[in-house]
Design a protein around this motif. Structure first.
Motif: not given
Length: 905
Positions: A9-11, A126-127, A226-227, A311-313
């Motif tokens: 997801l960050a990408l 983001d990255a 959900n952190d 952080s999960s995609s």
């Protein structure tokens, strides 16, 4: 459909472009050192009923450097202890100069607190987005923020699992580097702790900005996390609502859910129960209309499982929207509202996601319509109306030029702008409205209702012997914002006609369509047929009168002259011409001739036995009494020398810049042979000027009254057109000298008029004498001066002044009659300069007004200017005065406010 995603997801989030364009300064905001200024202009009529135009000086107000900024908003976020709080703030440079800023926080020694520039404005790290390294004092430098630019600042604050207390409070501070005495700005940051599951929604776009030249598709991502690190702490009964801005149009059927195992489920837009394509977990998604807006609703009835970090995609909702073509420039905001119930609780908690903004950028596009005029006449002023429409999404001005000119030599051009001002359509001279030295359209708002007409007046020359056809000139409108973009309008004329009858020798056009002698419009420069005859003989010229009209039956009067303009119908002594038709009957006109048909006419020339040797030009003319169509054919009869051609006298005169003066000269043949008939010799007149941009037109005194009469006296350079000058003969020629606009007062131009006499058939060279006209430029009847000041107590000035955004500029335009007679129908105009808006109210700035004064300052008349833009608008102001006597003045007063907010440096 199930499809495995292999990217993070960050990408996806990092695909959003830089936010530089998001905060780009608008064209309405003046940057530091911007010059604000324009010219007023006045038109009037002289006592000789000549209309004149004058432009004022340009007054310049230079915008000062102003430093100011804003930092917003206060933020509160709720997380699980041990998680990382993330705050998003906006730092905006609201000054007009580039500035840098020091950022700092109040978290003290708390480890790993980071300040990050959110490059793509999506509210998460983001990255490629790295933290700003603080200096030894703990300040984080953000450099070189442009005027009007705003950037997003992220503050990342880690917390401990064993945090004591229920909240953490701090501040983010910002300080200007460009102006260190500006107050420090601060925003509050508050961290609240949640137990039993904490749902977080972060929104992102695959691009942050773009133009709306075409429909633009954007992908929207909603990361649902959900952190809470404990998997059993579920954020229950999760539901999300995303009500889109009206400029975001949902793409039907584009929604899909990527579950927490990374499996895609394509969602139906209908209001129905769905399930995860992997494990049949229940889902609900609905797309519907709420007024003009698209509203999307998404539910996870089983909730958001714990240990589903940002952080999960996986775990996000994705759909597409379209920004429609031609959407105006501006910001499209987007955020979602959601709610959930923590494990162990019964009350749902409402939250709002981060806000992401899509910036619609300016582009340029326009249409420029050409104008075709089928037929033009010599001497006619053609009016080409070219409709110009700004079809883009923001106001823009276009520089105007003329290109690819293919028009008859001597054609003069003048350009104007026709636009709507209130309920009226106003035509005014084209001007340079932004001070870059090029004439332009002025600022044109987008859309058909704001279209303007760019008008080109083309005055065709009077003396066109063979006008031709398919004339063309191109108007080019080039964008100021994007000089690589331009549009073109072609102005064309099909034909320029002066005749629809043709006289030929020996053959009709039907008999010899390509080479009939004399084919085409006459008179010719050289005789078509030259007959040689002895005194006492009869010489016959065979004429064919061809009706070249396509539709009209014509009958033509027949005439002969030794002059091409038929100003003298008397033939030389001893020469008699009779027109005869078939059977030998003498006639003065033809029979009725059908279209595309002809009639033979014999021109019998009887030569007296006592005729002297000469070459006699014979111009035969056929003229329709109904339509006026005519043709002249040039033949000659050859039945041998002191040669001298003289122009007298030398003259002096005066005129105004942009005006003209007429000088009267005599051209005399002092020899004893004919000159300039185009057979024995040629005589043409030429002119030279001592100064650039001056020009002279020569006219023949057609009716020989010694008075220059427009429309009667014809342009003239070639004596062959009048049959030359016989021995001892003289003609009157008028020299009309034109002074260019802007010619300095007192300058003198020397016009030299020279007869160019060829050797011709004679054995001796001619003697020629030229005439010289000296023209001095007078001071203008009217003068126009523009003044400015910032405060009503300041003196008026014409020089450069400096001002801040938000300040008021007061203008005065003074028109003075410096001549000795009245000026009539005066129209004084000015426009609100770019980067400003007109301002007037009863308390501080009076309404635009005018005053007409005598030479001693006594006010004769005054009042409010009624032709003006609305308060806070842009446009033109106009004052009309019927008569301005010598020494009297007109003063126009108005004020404008520089765009932006007034700041004190």
């Amino acid at each position: 459909m199930i499809r495995k995603h292999s990217f993070k997801l960050a990408l996806l989030l990092s695909l959003a472009t830089s936010s530089m364009a998001f905060g780009a300064i608008t064209p309405e905001t003046p940057l530091a050192n911007t010059d604000i200024g324009n010219q007023a202009y006045v038109s009037y009529f002289t006592e000789a009923n000549q209309q004149k135009f004058l432009q004022s000086n340009i007054v310049i107000t230079r915008v000062n450097s102003i430093y100011n900024f804003s930092l917003t908003p206060d933020r509160t976020t709720t997380i699980t202890k041990g998680g990382t709080a993330l705050f998003s703030h906006t730092l905006t440079n609201i000054g007009n100069s580039v500035d840098s800023y020091d950022l700092s926080h109040d978290y003290g020694s708390r480890p790993n607190v980071r300040i990050i520039v959110d490059r793509n404005n999506n509210g998460i790290v983001d990255a490629g987005e790295t933290a700003i390294t603080p200096d030894e004092t703990g300040k984080h430098l953000v450099s070189n923020i442009n005027p009007g630019e705003r950037i997003n600042i992220l503050v990342s604050v880690p917390t401990l699992a064993g945090e004591t207390g229920t909240e953490i409070n701090s501040k983010l501070h910002a300080e200007s580097k460009g102006k260190t005495d500006l107050p420090k700005l601060s925003v509050n940051e508050q961290i609240l702790f949640q137990t039993g599951g904490n749902a977080i929604v972060y929104k992102a776009l695959n691009k942050a900005s773009g133009s709306s030249e075409n429909d633009t598709e954007i992908t929207v991502y909603l990361k649902i996390a959900n952190d809470d690190p404990t998997a059993s702490n579920i954020a229950k009964d999760f539901s999300l609502t995303d009500t889109l801005d009206t400029k975001f149009k949902y793409v039907a059927g584009s929604a899909k859910w990527k579950n927490y195992n990374g499996i895609d489920t394509v969602l139906s837009d209908a209001d129905d129960n769905e399930s995860d394509s992997q494990n049949n977990q229940p889902l609900k998604f609905k797309a519907e209309k709420e007024g003009e807006k698209d509203k999307l609703t998404f539910e996870l009835p089983n909730g958001v499982p714990g240990n589903s970090p940002l952080s999960s995609s996986n775990g996000y909702l994705e759909f597409r929207v379209v920004v429609p073509a031609n959407t105006p420039i501006g910001t499209i905001p987007n955020e979602a509202n959601y709610k959930f119930t923590p494990t162990g609780e019964t009350t749902s908690i409402p939250r709002t996601s981060n806000r992401v903004n899509y910036e619609v950028l300016k582009y340029v596009r326009a249409t420029f319509t050409g104008h075709h005029i089928p037929v033009g006449q010599a001497g006619e002023t053609l009016r080409f109306v070219n409709k110009f429409v700004n079809t883009a999404n923001a106001s823009e001005r276009f520089a105007l030029t003329l290109a690819d000119q293919f028009f008859p030599a001597g054609t003069t051009f003048r350009m104007t702008i026709e636009s709507k001002e209130g309920n009226n359509t106003v035509e005014r001279p084209v001007m340079d409205t932004n001070g870059d030295g090029d004439i332009d359209t002025g600022l044109v708002a987008p859309g058909e209702p704001n279209s303007i007409n760019v008008i080109l007046y083309a005055t065709l020359p009077i003396n066109m012997a063979n006008p031709g056809s398919d004339f063309k000139i191109v108007k080019v409108a080039k964008s100021i914002y994007n000089p690589n973009y331009s549009v073109r309008a072609n102005d064309t004329v099909g034909t320029v006609k002066v005749s629809t009858v043709d006289i030929t020798n020996n053959y009709s056009i039907a008999e010899n369509p390509d080479n009939a002698p004399g084919l085409g419009l006459g008179p010719e420069r050289n005789p078509v047929t030259q007959n040689n005859a002895n005194p006492g003989e009869i010489s016959n010229f065979v004429l064919h009168i061809n009706n070249t009209s396509q539709y009209i039956e014509e009958q033509y009067n027949l005439e002969v002259s030794t002059r091409p303009d038929f100003s003298d119908m008397t033939l030389p002594a001893g020469i008699v011409v009779k027109f005869k038709q078939g059977g030998g009957a003498e006639v003065t006109k033809t029979a009725k001739i059908a279209p595309n048909s002809s009639q033979r006419i014999d021109a019998e020339v009887t030569i007296s036995p006592t005729a002297t040797a000469a070459v006699i030009p014979l111009y035969f003319r056929a003229t329709s009494a109904v339509t006026g169509a005519r043709d002249i054919k040039y033949d000659s009869l050859s039945i041998n020398p002191i040669r001298s051609v003289q122009i007298i006298p030398n003259l002096k005169g005066e005129t105004y810049a942009g005006g003209n003066i007429v000088y009267t000269h005599k051209v005399r043949n002092n020899g004893n042979v004919i000159e300039g008939n185009g057979i024995a010799s040629s005589v043409t007149l030429s002119t030279t000027e001592s100064l650039a941009q001056w020009r002279t037109e020569l006219f023949l005194d057609v009716n020989k009254n010694g008075i220059f009469e427009i429309g009667i006296d014809q342009p003239f350079v070639d004596f062959a057109t009048i049959g030359g000058l016989k021995a001892g003969e003289e003609v009157t020629v008028f020299a009309r000298v034109f002074a260019p606009l802007g010619a300095p007062t007192g300058v003198k131009n020397i016009t030299t008029i020279t007869p160019n006499v060829t050797q011709g058939t004679y054995s001796t060279a001619p003697t020629v004498t030229s005439a010289v006209d000296e023209t001095t430029v007078l001071a203008e009847k009217l003068s126009i001066t523009k003044y400015q000041r910032l405060n009503t107590s300041d003196p008026w000035k014409t020089g450069v002044q400096n001002a801040n955004p938000g300040e008021i500029i007061h203008y005065r335009i003074t028109v003075r009659n410096t001549g000795t007679d009245d000026a009539r129908v005066i129209q004084l105009k000015d426009t609100v300069p770019f980067y400003t808006r007109i301002i007037y109210d009863a308390d501080s700035v009076p309404s635009p007004r005018y005053e007409v004064k005598k030479a001693d300052g006594t006010i004769i008349s005054s009042g409010d200017i009624t032709s003006k833009p609305a308060n806070g608008g842009m446009g033109e102001l106009s004052v009309n005065v019927d008569v301005l006597p010598p020494g009297h003045t007109i003063d126009m007063y108005f004020a404008v406010k520089i765009n932006g907010i007034t700041h004190t440096n």
